[in-house]
Motif scaffolding. Structure first.
Motif, PDB file in Angstrom:
ATOM      1  N   LEU A   1       0.852  -1.177   0.000  1.00  0.00           N
ATOM      2  CA  LEU A   1       0.000   0.000   0.000  1.00  0.00           C
ATOM      3  C   LEU A   1       0.895   1.236   0.000  1.00  0.00           C
ATOM      4  CD1 LEU A   1      -2.527  -1.121   2.781  1.00  0.00           C
ATOM      5  CD2 LEU A   1      -2.605  -1.615   0.324  1.00  0.00           C
ATOM      6  N   SER A   2       0.382   2.331  -0.540  1.00  0.00           N
ATOM      7  CA  SER A   2       1.193   3.541  -0.634  1.00  0.00           C
ATOM      8  C   SER A   2       0.306   4.760  -0.552  1.00  0.00           C
ATOM      9  CB  SER A   2       1.986   3.551  -1.947  1.00  0.00           C
ATOM     10  OG  SER A   2       2.852   4.652  -2.011  1.00  0.00           O
ATOM     11  N   GLY A   3       0.844   5.833   0.041  1.00  0.00           N
ATOM     12  CA  GLY A   3       0.115   7.088   0.113  1.00  0.00           C
ATOM     13  C   GLY A   3      -0.841   7.164   1.289  1.00  0.00           C
ATOM     14  N   THR A   4      -1.306   8.362   1.576  1.00  0.00           N
ATOM     15  CA  THR A   4      -2.176   8.562   2.738  1.00  0.00           C
ATOM     16  C   THR A   4      -3.511   7.829   2.601  1.00  0.00           C
ATOM     17  OG1 THR A   4      -3.010  10.605   1.727  1.00  0.00           O
ATOM     18  CG2 THR A   4      -1.184  10.809   3.270  1.00  0.00           C
ATOM     19  N   ARG A   5      -3.966   7.597   1.385  1.00  0.00           N
ATOM     20  CA  ARG A   5      -5.230   6.895   1.165  1.00  0.00           C
ATOM     21  C   ARG A   5      -5.059   5.375   1.116  1.00  0.00           C
ATOM     22  NH1 ARG A   5      -9.402  10.102  -1.394  1.00  0.00           N
ATOM     23  NH2 ARG A   5      -8.756  12.285  -1.571  1.00  0.00           N
ATOM     24  N   GLY A   6      -3.813   4.902   1.213  1.00  0.00           N
ATOM     25  CA  GLY A   6      -3.545   3.493   0.966  1.00  0.00           C
ATOM     26  C   GLY A   6      -4.352   2.538   1.810  1.00  0.00           C
TER      27      GLY A   6
END
Length: 395
Positions: free
Chosen positions: A32-37
């Motif tokens: 997963l990646s990023g703040t929304r991950g």
């Protein structure tokens, strides 16, 4: 050399249960990646699960559910990683009729040992800095609900040798059961009283602490009798999320085998006639890189045993390369990312050196005389940490 170094760390069984052989194929979809991950993953997963699924969603605490040690008055996204997106994902899991959630923290003392104080620490932080998370996890305030358990042979060694399995087709391996560690032995001398493999699991409701033996804590979460009658069914799906790739990789390698052996042991003990289906296990790494260097919502971490780009003692190979590769990073990606972290550490060292140089000699005497070495060069200190936390063998 890299393969041997990593095998020493992630290939050694941490409990009497043997790990499953690691798969060679990369699983970039489990990164997963990023703040929304995390929020996006949870919402999509809840929408795609079978109607009769019994899901267990397990999360690391520091830098997975939290965004570091932000003060209580900080903005939501500074206190909870992913902010409103993560809360939306947790809300989706709460909407499933047969879903449970738990926290599996690696917090331990400098020797790698766990104590009841670590449970209190996490509970206190949640109530002060992340109260929005409390509605999604059953966390009793009464400490009388806290338990410490360990895996021990059945019967215990003092009662004679363990029996051979009676069920046809069952494994001939020694049988194991969970033992409650008496409260009278809790404290500094507790580890000397343990009867099993010396890796206790502390739990208080949906909060588990087992140091870096996270697959052991998850085994307990999957096999313990839930307090709630509506949650008595064993999980059919287990999802684990951690910000450290090696933690997520170890769970990926070890938990399915532990669950498979436990089900076989239940047959041998006469608990069931035949082994039940092994739950689907999906272990995910919530990569911090994008948030550290692109959106800059997380301060880059360049130190400690959880630093993903830690090198071996001779600074040639990346200690967790196998885990990083499993989650879809190639050698060039790993090397490039490591350079970014080294640059951050170098800039920090230079700023510290400039501060010292600007002070009078009398003031400078109260500060470190030299800039802190880059974590990639502090080999002896790192090795001691790795050994203390069970991530490297003692030489």
């Amino acid at each position: 050399a890299a393969a041997e170094a990593i095998a020493d760390v992630v290939g050694t069984p941490l409990t009497p249960f043997a790990p499953v052989a690691a798969r060679e194929d990369a699983r970039s979809e489990n990164r997963l990646s990023g703040t929304r991950g995390l929020g996006t993953f949870l919402i999509e997963t809840c929408a795609s699960l079978p109607a009769d699924a019994v899901a267990l969603f397990a999360f690391d605490f520091d830098k997975t559910l939290t965004n570091g040690f932000a003060p209580p008055g900080a903005r939501l996204e500074e206190r909870i990683r992913g902010g409103a997106h993560t809360l939306a994902g947790l809300k989706a899991t709460a909407g499933l009729p047969n879903a449970r959630r738990c926290i599996v923290t690696a917090r331990a003392d400098e020797t790698g040992r766990v104590s009841q104080g670590k449970l209190r620490q996490v509970l206190s932080q949640l109530s002060r800095a992340q109260p929005e998370l409390l509605e999604y996890f059953e966390l009793p305030s009464d400490e009388s609900c806290h338990q410490i358990v360990e895996l021990v042979p059945e019967p215990p060694p003092s009662e004679g040798p363990p029996p051979m399995p009676s069920a046809a087709g069952a494994s001939s391996a020694r049988l194991w059961r969970w033992r409650d560690v008496p409260r009278s032995s809790w404290g500094p001398g507790m580890y000397a009283t343990l009867l099993g493999d010396g890796q206790p699991v502390l739990l208080g409701g949906a909060l588990f602490a087992a140091g870096y033996s996270k697959s052991l804590a998850l085994l307990r979460a999957c096999t313990a009798e839930p307090a709630s009658p509506c949650a008595r069914r064993a999980p059919t799906h287990v999802f684990f999320v951690d910000d450290a790739p090696h933690n997520a990789y170890e769970v990926h390698c070890e938990l399915p085998g532990r669950l498979q052996e436990w089900l076989a042991h239940e047959v041998a003990r006469g608990v069931r006639d035949q082994p039940g289906p092994v739950p689907v296990v999906r272990s995910l790494w919530w990569d911090t890189y994008e948030e550290e260097f692109d959106s800059k919502t997380i301060v880059p971490n360049t130190s400690g045993t959880d630093f993903a780009y830690l090198r071996d003692g001779e600074r040639r190979d990346f200690l967790y390369a196998q885990a990083l590769s499993h989650f879809g990073l190639g050698p060039m990606d790993i090397a490039e990312r490591a350079q970014h972290y080294e640059r951050v550490q170098k800039e920090r060292d230079e700023r510290q050196a400039a501060k010292v140089a600007a002070l009078d000699i009398s003031d400078a005497a109260e500060l470190p005389a030299a800039p802190q070495q880059s974590v990639l060069d502090r080999r002896a200190q790192v090795q001691e940490l790795l050994v203390a936390h069970g991530r490297a063998p003692r030489s």
